[in-house]
Design an enzyme around this catalytic site. Sequence first.
Site, PDB file in Angstrom:
ATOM      1  N   ASP A 106     -48.308 -32.876  56.749  1.00 34.76           N
ATOM      2  CA  ASP A 106     -47.723 -31.648  56.827  1.00 34.76           C
ATOM      3  C   ASP A 106     -47.194 -31.186  58.138  1.00 34.76           C
ATOM      4  O   ASP A 106     -47.875 -31.178  59.102  1.00 34.76           O
ATOM      5  CB  ASP A 106     -49.094 -30.349  56.504  1.00 34.76           C
ATOM      6  CG  ASP A 106     -48.606 -29.171  56.461  1.00 34.76           C
ATOM      7  OD1 ASP A 106     -47.497 -29.032  55.697  1.00 34.76           O
ATOM      8  OD2 ASP A 106     -49.345 -28.317  57.019  1.00 34.76           O
ATOM      9  N   LYS A 132     -56.171 -28.908  50.655  1.00 36.83           N
ATOM     10  CA  LYS A 132     -55.360 -28.355  51.605  1.00 36.83           C
ATOM     11  C   LYS A 132     -56.330 -27.903  53.032  1.00 36.83           C
ATOM     12  O   LYS A 132     -57.540 -28.205  52.742  1.00 36.83           O
ATOM     13  CB  LYS A 132     -54.496 -27.147  51.241  1.00 36.83           C
ATOM     14  CG  LYS A 132     -53.678 -27.496  50.045  1.00 36.83           C
ATOM     15  CD  LYS A 132     -52.771 -26.575  49.529  1.00 36.83           C
ATOM     16  CE  LYS A 132     -51.734 -26.452  50.630  1.00 36.83           C
ATOM     17  NZ  LYS A 132     -50.531 -25.525  50.285  1.00 36.83           N
ATOM     18  N   GLU A 188     -54.242 -33.070  52.033  1.00 38.49           N
ATOM     19  CA  GLU A 188     -53.166 -32.553  53.152  1.00 38.49           C
ATOM     20  C   GLU A 188     -53.747 -33.116  54.543  1.00 38.49           C
ATOM     21  O   GLU A 188     -54.819 -32.790  54.879  1.00 38.49           O
ATOM     22  CB  GLU A 188     -52.876 -31.193  53.012  1.00 38.49           C
ATOM     23  CG  GLU A 188     -51.843 -30.373  54.002  1.00 38.49           C
ATOM     24  CD  GLU A 188     -51.864 -28.757  53.943  1.00 38.49           C
ATOM     25  OE1 GLU A 188     -51.453 -28.438  52.989  1.00 38.49           O
ATOM     26  OE2 GLU A 188     -52.477 -28.112  54.949  1.00 38.49           O
ATOM     27  N   LYS A 238     -44.658 -22.770  45.131  1.00 38.59           N
ATOM     28  CA  LYS A 238     -43.881 -21.683  45.821  1.00 38.59           C
ATOM     29  C   LYS A 238     -42.865 -21.011  44.860  1.00 38.59           C
ATOM     30  O   LYS A 238     -41.636 -20.723  45.229  1.00 38.59           O
ATOM     31  CB  LYS A 238     -43.343 -21.754  47.110  1.00 38.59           C
ATOM     32  CG  LYS A 238     -44.641 -22.233  48.172  1.00 38.59           C
ATOM     33  CD  LYS A 238     -43.989 -22.436  49.649  1.00 38.59           C
ATOM     34  CE  LYS A 238     -45.411 -22.728  50.388  1.00 38.59           C
ATOM     35  NZ  LYS A 238     -45.123 -23.239  51.913  1.00 38.59           N
ATOM     36  N   ARG A 287     -26.747  -9.062  30.861  1.00 41.61           N
ATOM     37  CA  ARG A 287     -27.489  -9.075  32.350  1.00 41.61           C
ATOM     38  C   ARG A 287     -28.721  -9.819  32.162  1.00 41.61           C
ATOM     39  O   ARG A 287     -28.731 -10.663  33.255  1.00 41.61           O
ATOM     40  CB  ARG A 287     -27.576  -7.520  32.722  1.00 41.61           C
ATOM     41  CG  ARG A 287     -28.309  -7.478  34.176  1.00 41.61           C
ATOM     42  CD  ARG A 287     -27.187  -7.363  34.988  1.00 41.61           C
ATOM     43  NE  ARG A 287     -26.972  -8.688  35.617  1.00 41.61           N
ATOM     44  CZ  ARG A 287     -25.849  -9.203  35.925  1.00 41.61           C
ATOM     45  NH1 ARG A 287     -24.696  -8.476  35.788  1.00 41.61           N
ATOM     46  NH2 ARG A 287     -25.911 -10.369  36.478  1.00 41.61           N
TER      47      ARG A 287
END
Lengths: 277, 277, 277, 277, 277, 277
Positions: free
Chosen positions: F215, F164, F194, F132, F97
């Site tokens: 963005d 960012k 960004e 992410k 598994r």
Amino acid sequence: MFILGLDEFLTRALNEDIGTGDITTMCCISPAAVSKGAFKAKEAGIICGMEILKRVFALLDATVCVNPIISDGDYVEMGAVIAEISGKSQSILSGERVALNIIQRLSGIATRTHEAVSQISGTKAVIADTRKTTPGLRVLEKYAVKVGGGSNHRFNLSDGILIKDNHIKAAGGIKNAIEAVRRTAPHTLKIEVETETAEQIEEALEARADIIMLDNMTIAEMAAAVERINGRALVEASGNMGEKNLREVAETGVDIISIGALTHTVKSLDISLKFFE
Amino acid sequence: MFILGLDEFLTRALNEDIGTGDITTMCCISPAAVSKGAFKAKEAGIICGMEILKRVFALLDATVCVNPIISDGDYVEMGAVIAEISGKSQSILSGERVALNIIQRLSGIATRTHEAVSQISGTKAVIADTRKTTPGLRVLEKYAVKVGGGSNHRFNLSDGILIKDNHIKAAGGIKNAIEAVRRTAPHTLKIEVETETAEQIEEALEARADIIMLDNMTIAEMAAAVERINGRALVEASGNMGEKNLREVAETGVDIISIGALTHTVKSLDISLKFFE
Amino acid sequence: MFILGLDEFLTRALNEDIGTGDITTMCCISPAAVSKGAFKAKEAGIICGMEILKRVFALLDATVCVNPIISDGDYVEMGAVIAEISGKSQSILSGERVALNIIQRLSGIATRTHEAVSQISGTKAVIADTRKTTPGLRVLEKYAVKVGGGSNHRFNLSDGILIKDNHIKAAGGIKNAIEAVRRTAPHTLKIEVETETAEQIEEALEARADIIMLDNMTIAEMAAAVERINGRALVEASGNMGEKNLREVAETGVDIISIGALTHTVKSLDISLKFFE
Amino acid sequence: MFILGLDEFLTRALNEDIGTGDITTMCCISPAAVSKGAFKAKEAGIICGMEILKRVFALLDATVCVNPIISDGDYVEMGAVIAEISGKSQSILSGERVALNIIQRLSGIATRTHEAVSQISGTKAVIADTRKTTPGLRVLEKYAVKVGGGSNHRFNLSDGILIKDNHIKAAGGIKNAIEAVRRTAPHTLKIEVETETAEQIEEALEARADIIMLDNMTIAEMAAAVERINGRALVEASGNMGEKNLREVAETGVDIISIGALTHTVKSLDISLKFFE
Amino acid sequence: MFILGLDEFLTRALNEDIGTGDITTMCCISPAAVSKGAFKAKEAGIICGMEILKRVFALLDATVCVNPIISDGDYVEMGAVIAEISGKSQSILSGERVALNIIQRLSGIATRTHEAVSQISGTKAVIADTRKTTPGLRVLEKYAVKVGGGSNHRFNLSDGILIKDNHIKAAGGIKNAIEAVRRTAPHTLKIEVETETAEQIEEALEARADIIMLDNMTIAEMAAAVERINGRALVEASGNMGEKNLREVAETGVDIISIGALTHTVKSLDISLKFFE
Amino acid sequence: MFILGLDEFLTRALNEDIGTGDITTMCCISPAAVSKGAFKAKEAGIICGMEILKRVFALLDATVCVNPIISDGDYVEMGAVIAEISGKSQSILSGERVALNIIQRLSGIATRTHEAVSQISGTKAVIADTRKTTPGLRVLEKYAVKVGGGSNHRFNLSDGILIKDNHIKAAGGIKNAIEAVRRTAPHTLKIEVETETAEQIEEALEARADIIMLDNMTIAEMAAAVERINGRALVEASGNMGEKNLREVAETGVDIISIGALTHTVKSLDISLKFFE
């Protein structure tokens, strides 16, 4: 009492016992429920581990309150409350078994040590432990021996020198072994050597051992050895001491009686946790 | 036998015992020296831990050769050689104590379990362990119970459901507790409940418990309980079973007898390592 | 040389240096490429760490072959090849810096220790290290001191007793401190006490200290102390010994000269790895 | 300053130094005793590690109070108090050495970096560190370089690209290496290449390296290189810079001077802890 | 919600994302700067992980304040604020991605589970998860299934018995396998067996399996199986259930529908953190 | 492929899945039994993780033999055998598994990446991943992106600079942020910023950003931005790219298209292990 590594040990113990989650408790008790209860000794003995009891619950849920009634080293009668606890029912139930498993074992060791110490009271000898401890619990078990009134022998192979029978064979005799150790070991450590015969004791004395262990000797042999050594080295009696008449051993004049059974043959002291109605 | 986490456990044990280095051995034995020796049982019993014995030395020095003479579960007489060892003297001496501490304890547990199993032979009951194990050693100690012929109860709080007295108090009764568990626990687990009275047994039966534990009951009470339950649930006898006449308990017809003392009150089996001359 | 914890240390060091991957190497060298090269001393000194050099690459890629040309403790001239290496270019390049950082440091310590030992040759004194080591590297750095011909002082606070100035203040005097230690510490350890004045030496002698440290004394003070102690305790000279004329110190008759600078002020020995064309 | 992994590092350091327990302290100081004391610089320099000093004692005993008098980066004269401490005597004594070993080393690095930075003040060059750090202490040592006024080069092999001599050999030349890296490495990283000759510099410029390292060049060679590169790439001087006249190097017009000796050849700044009487 | 091992998991996640330091944040934001912001759902769904969100920042910087607006299991519309945050800008920015990565994933799982549960509302069946979870996240992902209204199948190979096709082949048939398990497994676990044909169902019933899994059967086959089993065992439907019409499956009368896709095929719920201007 | 930390990750995964022991397997399969089987793709896709598949079983039982039939990055049709396995049945069943959970996920990521790369073939743009990723699996998931033909963005916050929106707010504008970073960050890293508007792009260009992220812009906005930037910085398109027409995006002339959904929204590729009869 400060114990390095304690949190890691307790965390492993909690993981081991809780696994992926305390299913019973999570399923039948509300997260909001609170309980109060008491830890009681179900037999008489010396209690050891009150700080650890507190720490188990502190790690599991810092809002649980543990209130020790007695201190490490106290003797309690059967039925005595040793600590009270209150807080979230779920947290108390999830930590109960780990807490009990530890304090029962340590109290068992302290109680047994206390019995041994009592047997030789009034003599100059001290009761000491050995390295025959449970893997992973050595610092805790040796702490319990201290709490029970005993003395600690070395904690591991790096903080004490003990030349044993197999070393003697491999090194080609006691004299060789002691001289090699004196040449290369840190100057901060005493040199102890295990002996089984009067000849070996002589050899150890000649090589100026600091401590001479008498291994598995009779009472008469031990008495003769103490007389012969005559203060030139500390004398330690060893070898199935758990089954010996300790007072007789102590009265031979040995300085230390080391007993492996203090930690390798343990009877947990019975302690329980009951919620108040 | 495959045991996850074993290497970490043994590594911690070796670190605990060796510390910053085995001073005695390093100072009095040549790194080039080799020795041969034998592990001998100094009393009769069931041996457990031969794979672990090998693994201790494999971790310490892969060139040390351990040759088991017997297998886990074998009964040996006093004096029997259980394994031979050969390799670098330093490595053997540095690993000896850890190896002995583990196999002595596991063999002690297997031996005690075997005695309990023998007492009830011919009945349908099985001897089971509990969660009253040494923190950090649960998987090993439960393995020793199996080797001694016993059966394993749950390993932790996540692989079995057991509603105990404190749960019952906190949940507001046996019925409430069982229903809550049935609604939310994984469907793969049976539901066990601890009972102390005939009334509680009735309540457990009504709530369709899968296993009913009889806690601290007399022989007569247990016999009555078995008759009343009549196959509708498995029946487990529990509560200081270590001090009970196990045959009498088994003959009441219970399915399982769980004994905490198998693991909380341990007498290590005496085993030693001696180098050949 | 067996060093517990070494693999964990080296693994952490490799993780620290490689991070999420050796981008340069992975991007510009083929996984199939192989290289040969040599580790060379770029200055003369005592080499230390050949087993560790091998172990770094064994952990990173077991197919890399490291062939030591010299042994720990050997003195090499500038330009000497100390080891050859062959195997996958990627693995060699990814492990190079960690390997060099360790053996350069250890060789630097061994070289400095060797210089100190040489300065006092012919006297009875030994050069010892202290606990002023790099956090995480104590066992390795003390090994380098041994390789350089020095002696090890205690490895940590549990394998040696040293009553220092702050202890004396907190315990209310040397006598109090020594007596408390003798009553409760393991009997396997000697008792050492730090002294700064002739009065403190007297107090230490009266309390039967096993070792007396002379802290920051002048040559004359040390000579007087040795005469006064007269064999009743080992004598250790300490305190900025790295800046002292060691031969003068040794000739006062002290038994041990402990030098923190051996490990707290380190000049790495310059060693490089060059691929053959 | 936030440092991931700091607690694990300090815990390992405390375990390393305390071992199974600080015997001296436990035996001669009462658990109830409290002390006050001061950390003093015993030589002038730049102090680094005040947060770490606090954290060592926070991990050991949260009730110990450390009060920094100065901030990281401050220059102090010999004799200056840098922090005061108060709390349980046992805890302070058990943590003292670890705390000192760390702040002495970091302050030593900051002090040396500051000296290098001072030598080139007024030029456009910056002083940078390298990967020649102590295994396990890289983040801390690079922090000390920053505190001393220096700049950080890459922290490990994954956060910067540096094509060195062995890469060039294995990749078949500078052009091949740079093109391979540009094709496959993350677009967020600049490409640096090590050069030893004017020809290599040309090749690096043609392949559009972002940074060109001049390895072990003379002052004249560096000046020529800067002129030739003429702003098309950043220029880094490297190679035994610890032994160079840094001002001369800076005046050639290079952008970065990287010095391995900042971290591989360390002189700890002398700092002590003394209890008040 | 108490989750053992959570702190270690989050610490590893933070280390993984922060590496040797959040360069951008450290370089362009003042350590003294503070910010306020909100976590918003950018699409509708069931939210899961509010305690974990708090814990991420508690581990990173205990002074950051996270204020959950909703609770685990709440359904939110697109644009809903699910939590507010305030504190040091550096800490919030360094922890943002780890926090989002976790709660987005868990909320995605809870949302998908909720959809499956909704499809079968009114039937007696429950939706269960499987062991097809992300390595390292099993406890968290199974928690999300619960939060979404689903039920948990076994957590690992030790807390449930499931005899699958490969076991059946290796054990020589269903009957052999079930009998062996009943003889030796803990009595606290039910026995589940995977079946693919009507013949296997008969064999499982004869061997008295507690749970019968119907693997990859058609609706008609499942209906027939439920009828045939007729309450003698729990019935679990399995096999690419993620692509099935769940209502049709549930209406066959099965007790459990287990869906691997709940955790092996995940669409994170879009959640963002925006600082207030 | 060398992956630091892989063994720890796999060991944790095995512990997570096996728990205290694979009860089903241990109870119904003989330790001596051996099996052979094949891993088959049950749907078409790009396979990733063959070395990991081997490593899982190497850690569990070194005697199990895994024979890969294809290599990472190969496209396979439904039904293709990707590896054969033989060895002890118990070991294969206990590791199955974990092995499948990993290679299914990685193959799913590689397959999705490959689809994205195919959509933009012939353009100059590359497909890149983001941060992410699943906590704990970043290095593996980014490896799968590479295997699928994609490119890696930064691995963590320390190996790339990305300013960012929240940074811009906290730093007081793009110009301030870029200048602060250029002054203090390692010179080896490019600076990415960004932007959401044409004004921000201008500001980024003036401050000489190395990479400009667009963005959540429309195709027209991206085309205008590329024209305006005109090679002065790399251009990265970002923001829900998983739902965009990637070819249209690529044809605007951007250099990089980064897609969070490659790793945050994963469909495992269906792979199974079947024993041969």
